[in-house]
Design a protein around this motif. Structure first.
Motif, PDB file in Angstrom:
ATOM      1  N   ASP A 126      -5.809   9.343   0.367  1.00 26.09           N
ATOM      2  CA  ASP A 126      -6.630   8.370  -0.365  1.00 26.09           C
ATOM      3  C   ASP A 126      -7.560   7.680   0.636  1.00 26.09           C
ATOM      4  O   ASP A 126      -7.138   6.769   1.364  1.00 26.09           O
ATOM      5  CB  ASP A 126      -5.720   7.352  -1.057  1.00 26.09           C
ATOM      6  CG  ASP A 126      -6.479   6.296  -1.844  1.00 26.09           C
ATOM      7  OD1 ASP A 126      -7.696   6.094  -1.606  1.00 26.09           O
ATOM      8  OD2 ASP A 126      -5.846   5.652  -2.692  1.00 26.09           O
ATOM      9  N   ARG A 177      -7.681   3.723   0.503  1.00 24.16           N
ATOM     10  CA  ARG A 177      -6.452   3.091   1.015  1.00 24.16           C
ATOM     11  C   ARG A 177      -6.385   3.239   2.537  1.00 24.16           C
ATOM     12  O   ARG A 177      -6.048   2.289   3.256  1.00 24.16           O
ATOM     13  CB  ARG A 177      -5.241   3.740   0.353  1.00 24.16           C
ATOM     14  CG  ARG A 177      -3.946   2.986   0.546  1.00 24.16           C
ATOM     15  CD  ARG A 177      -2.777   3.689  -0.131  1.00 24.16           C
ATOM     16  NE  ARG A 177      -2.951   3.940  -1.543  1.00 24.16           N
ATOM     17  CZ  ARG A 177      -2.681   3.067  -2.511  1.00 24.16           C
ATOM     18  NH1 ARG A 177      -2.242   1.859  -2.203  1.00 24.16           N
ATOM     19  NH2 ARG A 177      -2.849   3.385  -3.781  1.00 24.16           N
ATOM     20  N   THR A 178      -6.718   4.429   3.030  1.00 26.13           N
ATOM     21  CA  THR A 178      -6.709   4.677   4.476  1.00 26.13           C
ATOM     22  C   THR A 178      -7.689   3.745   5.182  1.00 26.13           C
ATOM     23  O   THR A 178      -7.369   3.169   6.230  1.00 26.13           O
ATOM     24  CB  THR A 178      -7.065   6.144   4.773  1.00 26.13           C
ATOM     25  OG1 THR A 178      -6.110   6.985   4.114  1.00 26.13           O
ATOM     26  CG2 THR A 178      -7.062   6.440   6.250  1.00 26.13           C
ATOM     27  N   ILE A 217      -0.678   8.307   1.869  1.00 21.10           N
ATOM     28  CA  ILE A 217      -1.673   7.277   2.190  1.00 21.10           C
ATOM     29  C   ILE A 217      -2.990   7.949   2.582  1.00 21.10           C
ATOM     30  O   ILE A 217      -4.054   7.637   2.061  1.00 21.10           O
ATOM     31  CB  ILE A 217      -1.184   6.382   3.355  1.00 21.10           C
ATOM     32  CG1 ILE A 217       0.058   5.589   2.960  1.00 21.10           C
ATOM     33  CG2 ILE A 217      -2.298   5.467   3.855  1.00 21.10           C
ATOM     34  CD1 ILE A 217      -0.165   4.491   1.969  1.00 21.10           C
ATOM     35  N   ARG A 268      -8.722   0.771   4.235  1.00 16.22           N
ATOM     36  CA  ARG A 268      -8.200  -0.611   4.262  1.00 16.22           C
ATOM     37  C   ARG A 268      -7.196  -0.801   5.390  1.00 16.22           C
ATOM     38  O   ARG A 268      -7.255  -1.780   6.154  1.00 16.22           O
ATOM     39  CB  ARG A 268      -7.520  -0.947   2.926  1.00 16.22           C
ATOM     40  CG  ARG A 268      -8.426  -1.389   1.839  1.00 16.22           C
ATOM     41  CD  ARG A 268      -7.663  -2.037   0.689  1.00 16.22           C
ATOM     42  NE  ARG A 268      -6.719  -1.160   0.037  1.00 16.22           N
ATOM     43  CZ  ARG A 268      -6.991  -0.413  -1.043  1.00 16.22           C
ATOM     44  NH1 ARG A 268      -8.206  -0.433  -1.567  1.00 16.22           N
ATOM     45  NH2 ARG A 268      -6.056   0.337  -1.578  1.00 16.22           N
ATOM     46  N   GLU A 303       0.837  -1.199   0.000  1.00 16.14           N
ATOM     47  CA  GLU A 303       0.000   0.000   0.000  1.00 16.14           C
ATOM     48  C   GLU A 303       0.878   1.258   0.000  1.00 16.14           C
ATOM     49  O   GLU A 303       0.611   2.215  -0.729  1.00 16.14           O
ATOM     50  CB  GLU A 303      -0.936   0.023   1.214  1.00 16.14           C
ATOM     51  CG  GLU A 303      -2.000  -1.046   1.221  1.00 16.14           C
ATOM     52  CD  GLU A 303      -3.208  -0.725   0.352  1.00 16.14           C
ATOM     53  OE1 GLU A 303      -3.223   0.310  -0.345  1.00 16.14           O
ATOM     54  OE2 GLU A 303      -4.153  -1.534   0.386  1.00 16.14           O
ATOM     55  N   ASP A 363       2.657   1.504  -3.470  1.00 14.84           N
ATOM     56  CA  ASP A 363       1.711   1.886  -4.521  1.00 14.84           C
ATOM     57  C   ASP A 363       1.297   3.352  -4.426  1.00 14.84           C
ATOM     58  O   ASP A 363       0.940   3.967  -5.430  1.00 14.84           O
ATOM     59  CB  ASP A 363       0.466   0.992  -4.485  1.00 14.84           C
ATOM     60  CG  ASP A 363       0.763  -0.452  -4.878  1.00 14.84           C
ATOM     61  OD1 ASP A 363       1.876  -0.723  -5.393  1.00 14.84           O
ATOM     62  OD2 ASP A 363      -0.112  -1.311  -4.646  1.00 14.84           O
ATOM     63  N   ALA A 364       1.339   3.916  -3.227  1.00 15.70           N
ATOM     64  CA  ALA A 364       0.974   5.319  -3.019  1.00 15.70           C
ATOM     65  C   ALA A 364       2.200   6.239  -3.122  1.00 15.70           C
ATOM     66  O   ALA A 364       2.094   7.434  -2.857  1.00 15.70           O
ATOM     67  CB  ALA A 364       0.317   5.487  -1.655  1.00 15.70           C
TER      68      ALA A 364
END
Length: 196
Positions: free
Chosen positions: A41, A44-45, A38, A47, A9, A12-13
């Motif tokens: 988004d 994403r946060t 992070i 998750r 994660e 990817d960010a």
């Protein structure tokens, strides 16, 4: 969520950076975790904080309140509290002073609270947060963070739950390895620290 998935994660960010960084602690490191990449988004946060909430429940049981140090801990604290079904509050600094609960926030008697941080390097913010809660009637049961970059050596004064524990070296300004000293220092964090 596995540690590898958590780090994916961050990668990817574009939140796992290499270079020469002055951390909020004042220490220098060749790796910086740009958590705001992070937290910008929401998906994403969500998750990551859902996974952290599950680990908090597994370790500490039900939690009524999540308290976080401002500024960096507010977003993960709020999102983790949402997944816990808990209330989210934060401590903040009076200008030039220590952390304190303001805005009518409190941890009443009978309430179970956990401190939620973003990244732990030395544990200073979490320790200062804990110290500010000494007069609260409720119970502070533990602490949690997305990534502990101290290799488990960050002292908080509470049991710590984390999604990932990494051992990322950090150095005082007067003890930099040559490869780090050769790079210009950048300070991407929010807390004012000693000059590099």
């Amino acid at each position: 969520m596995t540690p590898e998935q958590v780090l994916a994660e961050f990668r990817d960010a574009n939140a796992l950076l290499d270079g020469h960084f002055v951390l909020s602690s004042g220490l220098h490191s060749g790796v910086f975790l740009q958590k705001m990449a992070i937290f910008s988004d929401p998906v994403r946060t969500a998750r990551l904080c859902k996974a952290l909430a599950a680990k908090i429940t597994e370790r500490f049981g039900p939690v009524d309140i999540v308290v976080s140090p401002a500024i960096g801990g507010i977003v993960p604290g709020y999102e983790t509290a949402r997944h816990l079904g808990a209330r989210a509050i934060f401590v903040e600094r009076d200008p030039g002073g220590p952390f304190t609960l303001r805005r009518g926030f409190s941890i009443p008697a009978g309430m179970r609270a956990v401190i939620v941080e973003d990244i732990v390097t030395t544990g200073l913010s979490a320790r200062e947060c804990l110290a500010s809660l000494g007069d609260e009637a409720g119970e502070i049961v533990g602490a949690a963070c997305l990534i502990d970059r101290s290799g488990g050596r960050g002292e908080i004064g509470l049991p710590l739950v984390t999604l990932v524990t990494l051992d990322i070296p950090a150095y005082p300004a007067d003890a930099l390895p040559p490869e780090l000293a050769a790079l210009p220092a950048v300070k991407p964090g929010s807390r004012v620290s000693p000059k590099p």
